[in-house]
Structures are given as structure tokens and as C-alpha cells.
Design an enzyme around this catalytic site. Sequence first.
Site, PDB file in Angstrom:
ATOM      1  N   GLU A 217      19.720  35.560 -33.164  1.00 33.05           N
ATOM      2  CA  GLU A 217      18.243  35.933 -33.456  1.00 33.05           C
ATOM      3  C   GLU A 217      17.954  36.688 -34.271  1.00 33.05           C
ATOM      4  O   GLU A 217      16.741  37.308 -34.275  1.00 33.05           O
ATOM      5  CB  GLU A 217      17.306  35.736 -32.068  1.00 33.05           C
ATOM      6  CG  GLU A 217      17.606  34.477 -31.238  1.00 33.05           C
ATOM      7  CD  GLU A 217      16.658  34.454 -29.896  1.00 33.05           C
ATOM      8  OE1 GLU A 217      16.004  35.503 -29.759  1.00 33.05           O
ATOM      9  OE2 GLU A 217      17.017  33.408 -29.167  1.00 33.05           O
ATOM     10  N   LYS A 355       7.698  26.347 -25.287  1.00 34.97           N
ATOM     11  CA  LYS A 355       9.201  25.985 -26.320  1.00 34.97           C
ATOM     12  C   LYS A 355       8.834  24.353 -26.309  1.00 34.97           C
ATOM     13  O   LYS A 355       8.907  23.699 -25.348  1.00 34.97           O
ATOM     14  CB  LYS A 355      10.302  26.235 -25.732  1.00 34.97           C
ATOM     15  CG  LYS A 355      10.739  27.672 -25.590  1.00 34.97           C
ATOM     16  CD  LYS A 355      12.040  27.951 -24.929  1.00 34.97           C
ATOM     17  CE  LYS A 355      12.354  29.354 -25.190  1.00 34.97           C
ATOM     18  NZ  LYS A 355      13.639  29.392 -24.319  1.00 34.97           N
TER      19      LYS A 355
END
Length: 444
Positions: A217, A355
Site C-alpha cells: 500500500e 469496503k
Amino acid sequence: MVAIKDITARQILDSRGNPTVEVDLLTDGGCFRAAVPSGASTGIYEALELRDKDQTKFMGKGVMKAVENIHKIIKPALIGKDPCDQKGIDKLMVEELDGTKNEWGWCKSKLGANAILAVSMACCRAGAAAKGMPLYKYIATLAGNPTDKMVMPVPFFNVINGGSHAGNKVAMQEFMIAPVGASTIQEAIQIGAEVYQHLKVVIKKKYGLDATNVGDEGGFAPNISGATEALDLLMEAIKVSGHEGKVKIAADVAASEFFLQDDKVYDLDFKTPNNDKSQRKTGEELRNLYKDLCQKYPFVSIEDPFDQDDFHSYAQLTNEVGEKVQIVGDDLLVTNPTRIEKAVQEKACNGLLLKVNQIGTVSESIEACQLAQKNKWGVMVSHRSGETEDSFIADLVVGLRTGQIKTGAPCRSERLCKYNQLMRIEESLGSDCQYAGAGFRHPN
């Protein structure tokens, strides 16, 4: 009425080189594309991500079955339908074409949440175009939110990695910086980038050049041993960047990853094989550790502090620090309305990590968000560790007015495309938007 004319699905690669699903949806208004992400630390209650399991290709991670399901099952059912009927299309895919259920609701195990979500997102883009609206405004109308004064979110930048995302010894998965003291998203992203660049210098000086390699990430994963070392690095970087007072700290613990089911303890040394067990902690000991960290560092949010079934420990921590610190459920809730209801009843947390691929459609994501907001929770929109160049969640967070987003470090294009899109949205809105700032948990 604008109608869906064609749907083409394909297998592409995500930011980890793993296959994922992309869809092109064709209407009279043009071609609309969406690609879905996938996670590394996944909650056991998430909707099913369909993989081919053919070990001779992509180590079993191919998604050709999901692609085939779109072409053979979803496409014939959607041709001629109005893309503006987001709820109707999502319902048709989930309840009629897929139809699989478990105790937590529709689990998408026939067609795959990755197949359904790609079509759902592409459909949402087509609907926005048909209405002549930018995507974020269209999502706001789907959610019944006002479109005159939009809220720009506080970005939570994941800048130090541990847990399943890194090869160091740190058990906790993400250490984040949140520029709550900025006045615009543009300034917030600048602050985040500057702290990140200074952090790189600090880490390089302390641990050497190879310690500045980045994880999935975009965060750094230096060879540090624990949470306090990571947090001290953050505090130093914030200080030398000149942004002290404007930047707060957050963490994603991802505690399910180091919860030992048989012993009912948390092993903070879980990455060392056959360790001496000295780092094992009960739920209560872990709770006390969080309380100490919250006193020592400027924490505003802690995600997944306990195992995904440990509602009791969640509730105790929320009761003790929840006013000052947002306690966010990710693996605990998996963006699932039924799990959210249970957490509300048990007062387990006060924040939802949203999400889209955990639940599998745009409509159900909106429903989960509204349920959390109705119960006065914060809602943080989130990426996954395996991402694509699709910036859908940037528009989603503005449309849903959640006031907070996490989508990685200010590094790597699959992360930056979301932050860049947020800056474009802010620019196009001008004075018709405000930055959530310190009120990110309950933006008005």
C-alpha cells in the site's frame, strides 16, 4: 430511457500482479469501465471472491470463472435494462441471478462478489452519465444526500506497514497519519506527502537505505520490533515536517491475523516461528496496551483492535476510549448490514470501515453506510491492499459524505489515483464543498 446494450468482462492484473475482474458496460451514452480490488487480510465473513483455483495459472488465483459468469449469466439478464435503476439491477444480480445466502445475508458464492461488483460499479458510472452528473453527485442522489454542499474527506495515509502486509516483526498492520488540521483536501494531501517524504529520510538515517522499500500500500516496512517504535518514527517525521498539531495518528491492528483461536490469546510475535510465547496477550491485556498508546500518542482512530468474533473486547474498549478515539470494525463487520446491526446492539464499536468488495454491490454499500450513520457511527471508506487504477471510491466517499477515507500512502499510482481524483473533485466544486477536518467522524 438509456439502456444497457452490451457488457464485456475481462481478467486484468491488480497492483500485486494477481488477476482481478474488469467490466466495460455499453449504453447509448458511451462505454463505462470498472475494476474490482481484492484484499490480503480478509475477514471470514466477507462475500465470496470467486477464484478459479487452477494451480497451473496464477497460482490458482485466476478469475476466468467470474468473467464467464458475467458473460453467460449477468449480461443476458441486464441487456435492455436502465442503468439508472441501480437498486433494481443490484437486487436482480444478487437475489435472482446468484441467490446464495448464509446466516449473514446474500453471500454471492455462485457468481462471485468480484463479478457482481464490477458490473454494479460500471452500472453506477453509466447511470451518472445518463443523468448528466459527475459520479460523486450521482452517488449522493442514490444515497438521498444533499448535493449543494459536499464534504471532502480527511485522508488516512498508511505510511508504516506491519502485520500481514510486511516482513518485519510488527504485529499491527498499519500505522496511519491523518491531517485533520488542514483546511482543504489539497492541503491535506500536501501535508500527508510531506510527512511521508520526511519519514523516508528519518527511516533511511536510522535503518539504512533498504529500509525505505515500500509495501503493497506504499507504506514503509522498516525492520522495527513493535508499535511504539513505529509510532515514535511517525511523531519524529511529523515534527521535522513542520506539521505538528495538524496531524493525528490512526492504526489498523488487524488483530484477527494474530489471534490464536485455540488458546484465545493474541500473539504479538506471531511472525516468529516457534517463539517463546512472551508476547502473548489476553483481550484485557491488549485493551490496556491500546489505552496506554492512546494516552501517549495523538490517536483518533483504531481499526480491528480485536478478533472478528470478539464483540466483548470491542465493547469494553469502545466504552472506555470511544468518545475520544473512533473504534472501527473491518473484519468484525465486513460492510455487512446484519453484522453492523449485531455490533450496534452490543455497542461493540462506533465506526464502520466501508469496503465495496466485502459486500459486493454499490446498493448494499450505501445501505451499510446509512445504517452506520443512522446509529451515529463514523464511516471510513477504504481501498484494499490489491488495488487497480479505478478511482471509484474517491467519488463514493464524497457522495456518501462520510468525511474520511483510507487508500494507502501518497505513493504508488493505484493509491494516488484516488487522492488525485479527490483533488479534482474539490477543484470542480470550488466553494460548494468543505473539508471534514477535526469533525471527520460526524461531518455535518
